[in-house]
Design an enzyme around this catalytic site. Structure first.
Site, PDB file in Angstrom:
ATOM      1  N   LYS A 173      -3.419   4.651  -3.555  1.00  0.00           N
ATOM      2  CA  LYS A 173      -4.560   3.808  -3.943  1.00  0.00           C
ATOM      3  C   LYS A 173      -5.391   3.435  -2.718  1.00  0.00           C
ATOM      4  O   LYS A 173      -6.608   3.291  -2.817  1.00  0.00           O
ATOM      5  CB  LYS A 173      -4.069   2.577  -4.710  1.00  0.00           C
ATOM      6  CG  LYS A 173      -3.408   2.998  -6.014  1.00  0.00           C
ATOM      7  CD  LYS A 173      -2.832   1.870  -6.812  1.00  0.00           C
ATOM      8  CE  LYS A 173      -1.928   2.398  -7.917  1.00  0.00           C
ATOM      9  NZ  LYS A 173      -0.604   2.855  -7.427  1.00  0.00           N
ATOM     10  N   ASP A 179      -0.713  -4.049  -5.808  1.00  0.00           N
ATOM     11  CA  ASP A 179      -0.002  -3.049  -6.621  1.00  0.00           C
ATOM     12  C   ASP A 179       1.471  -3.371  -6.397  1.00  0.00           C
ATOM     13  O   ASP A 179       2.131  -2.805  -5.533  1.00  0.00           O
ATOM     14  CB  ASP A 179      -0.374  -1.648  -6.129  1.00  0.00           C
ATOM     15  CG  ASP A 179       0.175  -0.555  -7.020  1.00  0.00           C
ATOM     16  OD1 ASP A 179       0.448  -0.826  -8.204  1.00  0.00           O
ATOM     17  OD2 ASP A 179       0.338   0.576  -6.532  1.00  0.00           O
ATOM     18  N   ASP A 190       4.682  -8.950   5.766  1.00  0.00           N
ATOM     19  CA  ASP A 190       5.018  -9.343   4.398  1.00  0.00           C
ATOM     20  C   ASP A 190       3.739  -9.819   3.709  1.00  0.00           C
ATOM     21  O   ASP A 190       2.970 -10.592   4.286  1.00  0.00           O
ATOM     22  CB  ASP A 190       6.075 -10.449   4.418  1.00  0.00           C
ATOM     23  CG  ASP A 190       6.735 -10.602   3.052  1.00  0.00           C
ATOM     24  OD1 ASP A 190       6.005 -10.831   2.061  1.00  0.00           O
ATOM     25  OD2 ASP A 190       7.965 -10.459   2.969  1.00  0.00           O
ATOM     26  N   CYS A 227       3.590  -0.892 -12.455  1.00  0.00           N
ATOM     27  CA  CYS A 227       3.943   0.210 -13.354  1.00  0.00           C
ATOM     28  C   CYS A 227       5.154  -0.224 -14.170  1.00  0.00           C
ATOM     29  O   CYS A 227       6.139   0.490 -14.257  1.00  0.00           O
ATOM     30  CB  CYS A 227       4.168   1.510 -12.593  1.00  0.00           C
ATOM     31  SG  CYS A 227       5.289   1.365 -11.210  1.00  0.00           S
ATOM     32  N   ALA A 241       0.782  -1.248   0.000  1.00  0.00           N
ATOM     33  CA  ALA A 241       0.000   0.000   0.000  1.00  0.00           C
ATOM     34  C   ALA A 241       0.806   1.286   0.000  1.00  0.00           C
ATOM     35  O   ALA A 241       0.310   2.314  -0.444  1.00  0.00           O
ATOM     36  CB  ALA A 241      -0.931   0.009   1.203  1.00  0.00           C
ATOM     37  N   ALA A 242       2.025   1.274   0.541  1.00  0.00           N
ATOM     38  CA  ALA A 242       2.744   2.548   0.734  1.00  0.00           C
ATOM     39  C   ALA A 242       3.191   3.141  -0.594  1.00  0.00           C
ATOM     40  O   ALA A 242       3.574   2.387  -1.482  1.00  0.00           O
ATOM     41  CB  ALA A 242       3.950   2.315   1.647  1.00  0.00           C
ATOM     42  N   PRO A 243       3.145   4.461  -0.748  1.00  0.00           N
ATOM     43  CA  PRO A 243       2.768   5.456   0.259  1.00  0.00           C
ATOM     44  C   PRO A 243       1.267   5.687   0.401  1.00  0.00           C
ATOM     45  O   PRO A 243       0.867   6.543   1.167  1.00  0.00           O
ATOM     46  CB  PRO A 243       3.443   6.725  -0.254  1.00  0.00           C
ATOM     47  CG  PRO A 243       3.446   6.573  -1.739  1.00  0.00           C
ATOM     48  CD  PRO A 243       3.617   5.096  -2.005  1.00  0.00           C
ATOM     49  N   GLY A 244       0.430   4.969  -0.338  1.00  0.00           N
ATOM     50  CA  GLY A 244      -0.980   4.952   0.024  1.00  0.00           C
ATOM     51  C   GLY A 244      -1.938   5.692  -0.872  1.00  0.00           C
ATOM     52  O   GLY A 244      -3.084   5.910  -0.489  1.00  0.00           O
TER      53      GLY A 244
HETATM   54  C1  LIG Z   1       4.333   0.072  -6.320  1.00  0.00           C
HETATM   55  S1  LIG Z   1       4.569   0.337  -4.644  1.00  0.00           S
HETATM   56  C2  LIG Z   1       2.927   0.553  -4.057  1.00  0.00           C
HETATM   57  C3  LIG Z   1       2.361   1.902  -4.338  1.00  0.00           C
HETATM   58  C4  LIG Z   1       1.051   2.137  -3.606  1.00  0.00           C
HETATM   59  N1  LIG Z   1       0.084   1.091  -3.897  1.00  0.00           N
HETATM   60  C5  LIG Z   1       0.416   3.471  -3.905  1.00  0.00           C
HETATM   61  O1  LIG Z   1      -0.522   3.566  -4.688  1.00  0.00           O
HETATM   62  O2  LIG Z   1       0.833   4.484  -3.299  1.00  0.00           O
HETATM   63  C6  LIG Z   1       4.981  -1.256  -4.068  1.00  0.00           C
HETATM   64  C7  LIG Z   1       5.073  -1.378  -2.561  1.00  0.00           C
HETATM   65  O3  LIG Z   1       5.257  -2.757  -2.247  1.00  0.00           O
HETATM   66  C8  LIG Z   1       5.945  -2.837  -1.038  1.00  0.00           C
HETATM   67  N2  LIG Z   1       6.456  -4.222  -0.914  1.00  0.00           N
HETATM   68  C9  LIG Z   1       7.553  -4.786  -1.483  1.00  0.00           C
HETATM   69  N3  LIG Z   1       7.615  -6.075  -1.158  1.00  0.00           N
HETATM   70  C10 LIG Z   1       6.546  -6.348  -0.378  1.00  0.00           C
HETATM   71  C11 LIG Z   1       6.062  -7.524   0.281  1.00  0.00           C
HETATM   72  N4  LIG Z   1       6.709  -8.682   0.180  1.00  0.00           N
HETATM   73  N5  LIG Z   1       4.936  -7.436   1.017  1.00  0.00           N
HETATM   74  C12 LIG Z   1       4.272  -6.254   1.136  1.00  0.00           C
HETATM   75  N6  LIG Z   1       4.701  -5.121   0.542  1.00  0.00           N
HETATM   76  C13 LIG Z   1       5.814  -5.164  -0.207  1.00  0.00           C
HETATM   77  C14 LIG Z   1       7.025  -1.758  -1.180  1.00  0.00           C
HETATM   78  O4  LIG Z   1       7.484  -1.354   0.103  1.00  0.00           O
HETATM   79  C15 LIG Z   1       6.260  -0.660  -1.929  1.00  0.00           C
HETATM   80  O5  LIG Z   1       5.780   0.300  -1.014  1.00  0.00           O
END
Ligand SMILES: C[S@@+](CC[C@H](N)C(=O)[O-])C[C@H]1O[C@@H](n2cnc3c(N)ncnc32)[C@H](O)[C@@H]1O
Length: 482
Positions: free
Chosen positions: A125, A187, A170, A240, A120-123
């Site tokens: 969506k 995402d 995770d 993306c 979700a980060a930085p959030g």
């Molecule tokens: C493309 S970004 C998400 C962008 C976010 N959905 C938004 O709209 O602001 C991918 C995210 O996946 C997180 N990530 C990477 N591996 C992960 C895992 N195994 N489990 C959960 N989150 C993970 C990263 O920290 C990153 O914030």
């Protein structure tokens, strides 16, 4: 906006997609153009603020058009710094790249659902999902990187969305309960080459071994999402990246692993996009993957994105069985703060009916919607909105509390003009143009628009700013990738 020639390395890397695009030259030219700035109006603000919202954007120097395909989506023609936009700080709209609006449009969140945003980060969506649900129901925003979730809370606070809990697990963990959400958004972390219009370096070639590592992580996340979603529920998988290895091949891998997953078309009238890929490097993929959506920069003058909607077949419940609405809070301290605010701010009867409060570490009173029920077998790291600080002599309304209560506040507010509001947001003391207040913490408005909290002293006619330093640095939120 002027073209910026793509670095040769980016042109070389992107040319691997020649077999997938209808016009390679137009594709590469679009990848070199700066990205238009887009976003969405915030429907969670009350009718009154929402109507007023069309006014405050013009004095901020913002001109915009609506997007044809996304309700309340906007494309900004003139873009001042968001740090200087009062309408932005008041939460009337959010900035988000147009391409990144695709996954939530595919997910189509419904009021009353339980939705998990797995990465979700930085959030951005998460905020879109929570807003599409009218600030009700249950959104769980998860990211493996807890440190990246702070930005999410600021966004939710500014937009006034009390229906989100954040977790930092995770996304591949077996601790997530099976069949427990109506919908899950993945995402996924990716190579990000489709963000080339924001950052030409994003298109630098990814090595085969690196891409393989990313794809393995993506498949594991998607498989877990398909386990976590309930039968009949929806999963949107998005990246993306332009690379079929991170998109259609990952989805094909999941379809191979788990029986009973259907690729579902989603009509997006007004959005010019391409279909999912069904042949890549001599490999044929299931024909249903053509229902996936690919945004190519030259087709929609946006960034690139991939998204696909998957349905887990099985006996479909209308929505997931969740415990009944939470009972109103029984904590006497919560009840006493709520009734103190009711009287001080002239709040209408029943303003707490859809809210449940809880005291966090004796410092803050957080509120969530009564139908917000994360029900997880592990701890959440934050929940809802902090309405009040309760560690002082009297409960103190927070900035996000002031924005959230909005025009329901009928006493104890002061009104500033625009230049006073700018000074107030910089932390300066000002003399309000009008005050309906006694000594104490007041809601601060710029004309009719709630913008924060100040400490008002009528004997001196002075308003001390309580605007949070951490909000002073609000800039344009960056899209995360990776
Ligand atoms: C493309 S970004 C998400 C962008 C976010 N959905 C938004 O709209 O602001 C991918 C995210 O996946 C997180 N990530 C990477 N591996 C992960 C895992 N195994 N489990 C959960 N989150 C993970 C990263 O920290 C990153 O914030």
């Amino acid at each position: 906006m002027a073209n910026r020639p793509l670095p040769a390395s980016a042109t070389r890397a992107l040319s691997r997609y020649a077999p997938l695009v209808d016009d390679l030259e137009a594709f590469l030219a679009a990848c070199g153009r700066p990205l238009p700035v887009c976003g969405w109006m915030n429907p969670s603000r009350s009718e009154k603020e929402h109507r007023a919202s069309w006014e405050p954007m013009a004095p901020d120097g913002i001109r915009y058009r609506t997007l044809p395909w996304r309700p309340a989506g906007i494309r900004l023609d003139t873009v001042p710094s968001m740090a200087e936009s009062i309408a932005y700080r008041a939460g009337l709209f959010h900035i988000q790249e147009e391409a990144s609006l695709l996954p939530v449009a595919m997910l189509a969140p419904q009021k009353g659902e339980r939705i998990l945003d797995l990465c979700a980060a930085p959030g951005n969506k998460t905020a879109e999902i929570a807003s599409a649900m009218g600030g009700r129901g249950t959104v769980v925003a998860n990211d493996r990187a807890a440190s990246r979730l702070g930005v999410l809370q600021t966004t939710l606070d500014r937009l006034g969305l009390p229906n989100v809990s954040a977790t930092a697990l995770d996304g591949r963990s077996p601790l997530w309960p099976s069949d427990s959400f109506d919908a899950v958004l993945v995402d996924a972390p990716c190579s990000c080459d489709a963000t080339v219009r924001k950052s030409p370096r994003a298109a630098a070639a990814t090595s085969e071994s690196e891409r393989q590592k990313i794809a393995t992580m993506q498949l594991d996340l998607l498989l877990n999402a398909l386990r976590i979603v309930r039968p009949g529920g929806r999963v949107v998988y998005a990246t993306c990246s332009f690379a079929p290895e991170e998109n259609e091949l990952v989805v094909a891998g999941a379809l191979d692993h788990i029986p009973g997953i259907r690729v579902q078309p989603r009509a997006l009238p007004g959005l010019n996009h391409g279909p999912g890929v069904t042949h890549w490097k001599g490999v044929s993929l299931p024909g249903s993957l053509a229902h996936a959506v690919r945004l190519w920069p030259h087709l929609s003058d946006s960034g690139g994105f991939f998204a696909v909607l998957l349905i887990k077949e099985g006996p479909a419940a209308a929505t997931l069985e969740t415990p009944d609405r939470l009972p109103p809070s029984e904590n006497p301290q919560v009840a006493s703060v709520m009734s103190f605010f009711e009287e001080l701010y002239g709040l209408p009867d029943g303003w707490t009916d859809s809210l449940r409060g809880c005291i966090r570490a004796s410092k803050g009173l957080d509120v969530v919607r009564v139908d917000h029920t994360p029900n997880l077998p592990f701890d959440v790291i934050s929940r809802g909105l902090c309405l009040a600080r309760v560690n002082g002599r009297v409960p103190k309304l927070t900035t996000q509390g002031s924005l959230f209560l909005g025009s329901r506040i009928t006493h104890q507010f002061v009104t500033l003009d625009r230049s006073q509001t700018v000074r107030f947001m910089k932390g300066e003391a000002v003399t309000p143009s009008a005050a309906h207040a006694v000594f104490g913490y007041v809601q601060v408005r710029c004309h009719d628009l709630p913008v924060g909290v100040g400490l008002y002293d009528p004997s001196r006619g002075i308003l001390e700013s309580q605007y949070p330093g951490s909000w002073g640095g609000l800039g344009r939120p960056r899209e995360a990738c990776g």
